[in-house]
Write an enzyme that holds these catalytic residues in place. Structure first.
Site, PDB file in Angstrom:
ATOM      1  N   GLU A   1       0.819  -1.210   0.000  1.00 53.68           N
ATOM      2  CA  GLU A   1       0.000   0.000   0.000  1.00 53.68           C
ATOM      3  C   GLU A   1       0.858   1.267   0.000  1.00 53.68           C
ATOM      4  O   GLU A   1       1.297   1.720   1.064  1.00 53.68           O
ATOM      5  CB  GLU A   1      -0.939   0.020   1.223  1.00 53.68           C
ATOM      6  CG  GLU A   1      -1.810   1.272   1.253  1.00 53.68           C
ATOM      7  CD  GLU A   1      -2.765   1.350   2.453  1.00 53.68           C
ATOM      8  OE1 GLU A   1      -2.688   0.491   3.337  1.00 53.68           O
ATOM      9  OE2 GLU A   1      -3.582   2.271   2.473  1.00 53.68           O
TER      10      GLU A   1
ATOM     11  N   LYS B   1      -2.507  -1.971  -3.179  1.00 57.92           N
ATOM     12  CA  LYS B   1      -3.564  -1.134  -2.601  1.00 57.92           C
ATOM     13  C   LYS B   1      -3.191   0.334  -2.819  1.00 57.92           C
ATOM     14  O   LYS B   1      -2.515   0.943  -1.975  1.00 57.92           O
ATOM     15  CB  LYS B   1      -3.716  -1.455  -1.110  1.00 57.92           C
ATOM     16  CG  LYS B   1      -4.700  -0.552  -0.376  1.00 57.92           C
ATOM     17  CD  LYS B   1      -5.143  -1.160   0.939  1.00 57.92           C
ATOM     18  CE  LYS B   1      -5.977  -0.185   1.744  1.00 57.92           C
ATOM     19  NZ  LYS B   1      -6.676  -0.796   2.861  1.00 57.92           N
TER      20      LYS B   1
HETATM   21  P1  13P Z   1      -9.457   4.217   4.090  1.00 59.62           P
HETATM   22  O1  13P Z   1     -10.268   3.457   3.080  1.00 59.62           O
HETATM   23  O2  13P Z   1     -10.282   4.831   5.185  1.00 59.62           O
HETATM   24  O3  13P Z   1      -8.509   5.195   3.433  1.00 59.62           O
HETATM   25  O4  13P Z   1      -8.555   3.172   4.856  1.00 59.62           O
HETATM   26  C1  13P Z   1      -7.902   2.224   4.117  1.00 59.62           C
HETATM   27  C2  13P Z   1      -6.647   1.870   4.772  1.00 59.62           C
HETATM   28  O5  13P Z   1      -6.451   0.735   5.121  1.00 59.62           O
HETATM   29  C3  13P Z   1      -5.635   2.908   4.969  1.00 59.62           C
HETATM   30  O6  13P Z   1      -4.417   2.308   5.299  1.00 59.62           O
END
Ligand code: 13P
Length: 336
Positions: A175, A217
Site C-alpha cells: 500500500e 492497494k
Molecule cells: P481508508 O479506506 O479509510 O482510506 O482506509 C484504508 C486503509 O487501510 C488505509 O491504510
C-alpha cells in the site's frame, strides 16, 4: 497456480473486497471520539464483532485486515476474531507495519517502520490464522514532495516486508498511499502516483517477490482536497486506469483501492466506473476503511447495543461496494 496466488484470488474474486478494520488504537480512538463513544478495548471489539458477524461477510467480503489488538481478541460469544472471519469464508489479514515516523533528513516526510523482528511476528500471526498482511507507506503531494528519498526508502521497506511475508506463506498487500491533502491537480497526482508505484515494483522485483502473490492497494487518481480543479468520476476512473496500466506489472492479480477520505458514495461511484471502463486484466476491487464503516459507525454510536441497525447499514454499504467492484452499481440502488 501458486498457493499465494490462490489466496490473493480468494480474497478479491467475484466482486469481493477487503474490509480494512486495521485502525491502530490511536486512529480508532479518533474515530470513536468523533461519535462520542469511549475508546475502550471492549467497545473497539464490540463494534468490530458486530461488523464481522454481518450477513455481507459471506457474499461481499473476501478478506479483513485486523490490528494486533483485534486479532488476539475473543468475541462475546466465545469465538476468536480470526475464526469468526474464516467461518464466513473470508480470509483474516493483519497490519504488520508499526506506523509512519519522521524520515531523517526530510523532516516533513515519513518512513514506515516495522521491519525489526518482522519474521518472528509473522510466524505468530500465521499461527493465529492470518493469511495476508498489510504495510502502508504514506506520501504527501506538493511541488517538492514526495522526494526521491521518501520514495526510495519506502519502496525499499515495502519490498523487504513483502519478501518476508511471502516467505512466511502469506500474501502481502503493498500500500503506497499518496494523500489527497493539498492543492495539486489530478495530473500531478497521476505523475507522482505513477512514479511511486513504479519504484515500488522495481524494488519488489529486485527483492525477488512473487508478483502473482501480491495485492496492490493504491489511491485513486484525484485532485487535491484543496484544489481548484474539480474532476468528474469518469475522469477519475480513466486517469486511475491509465496510471495503473502503465505502472503495474501484468503478473499482479489484483488491485484493491483505499478510500483515502472520499465519502462512501464518491468511493463507490469511482470504483464502479473504474470497473465499467476497465481495459486492463487486473481485478479492481476495494479495500476500504472509512468508506465501508462510516455510516455504520455513526448509527452504532447512537446505541451501541443496537446490532441490527448497524449490521443493516454495513450490509448495504458492502453490497454497494461489491456491485461497484463488478461495474454493476447505480445511484438508484442506494435507496432501495
Ligand atoms: P481508508 O479506506 O479509510 O482510506 O482506509 C484504508 C486503509 O487501510 C488505509 O491504510
Amino acid at each position: 497456480m501458486s498457493e499465494l496466488n490462490k489466496i490473493a484470488l480468494k480474497i478479491i474474486s467475484n466482486g469481493k473486497g477487503i474490509l480494512a478494520a486495521d485502525e491502530s488504537n490511536g486512529t480508532m480512538t479518533k474515530r470513536l471520539k468523533a461519535v462520542n463513544v469511549n475508546s475502550t478495548a471492549e467497545n473497539r471489539l464490540l463494534f468490530r464483532e458486530i461488523l464481522l458477524s454481518s450477513e455481507c461477510m459471506k457474499d461481499c467480503i473476501g478478506g479483513v485486515i485486523l490490528y494486533d489488538e483485534t486479532i488476539n481478541q475473543t468475541t462475546s460469544f466465545g469465538k476468536s476474531i480470526p475464526d469468526l472471519i474464516s467461518s464466513s469464508g473470508a480470509v483474516p489479514g493483519i497490519k504488520v507495519d508499526t506506523g509512519a515516523k519522521v524520515l531523517a533528513n526530510s523532516s516533513e516526510e515519513k518512513i514506515t517502520e516495522g521491519l525489526d523482528n518482522l519474521r518472528d511476528r509473522l510466524k505468530k500471526y500465521y499461527q493465529l490464522g492470518a493469511r495476508f498482511t498489510k504495510w502502508r507507506g504514506v506520501f504527501t503531494i506538493s511541488d517538492n514532495y514526495p522526494t526521491k528519498l521518501a520514495i526510495n526508502s519506502n519502496a525499499h521497506a515495502l519490498a523487504r516486508y513483502s519478501a518476508l511475508v511471502q516467505e512466511s506463506g502469506m500474501v502481502p498487500i503493498v500500500e503506497p498511499e499518496l494523500l489527497m491533502d493539498g492543492e495539486h491537480t489530478s495530473d500531478v497526482c497521476f505523475s507522482k502516483t505513477s512514479e511511486v508505484i513504479q519504484k515500488c515494483f522495481e524494488e519488489l522485483i529486485l527483492h525477488k517477490v512473487d508478483l502473482s502473490g501480491v495485492i496492490l492497494k493504491p489511491n485513486m487518481i484525484l485532485s487535491g482536497n484543496q484544489s481548484k480543479e474539480k474532476i468528474s468520476s469518469q475522469e477519475v476512473s480513466k486517469k486511475t486506469l491509465e496510471c495503473l496500466k502503465n505502472s503495474v506489472p501484468s503478473e499482479v492479480p489484483g488491485i484493491a483501492f483505499l478510500s483515502g477520505g472520499q465519502s462512501e458514495l464518491e468511493a463507490t461511484e469511482n470504483l464502479d466506473l473504474i470497473n465499467k471502463n476497465n481495459n486492463t486484466n487486473f481485478i479492481m476491487t476495494y479495500s476500504f476503511g472509512r468508506a465501508l464503516q462510516q455510516s455504520a459507525l455513526k448509527l452504532w454510536s447512537k446505541n451501541i447495543k443496537d446490532l441490527k441497525t448497524t449490521q443493516r447499514t454495513f450490509n448495504h454499504r458492502a453490497k454497494m461496494c461489491t456491485l461497484a467492484a463488478q461495474g454493476k452499481w447505480a445511484n438508484e440502488l442506494e435507496n432501495k
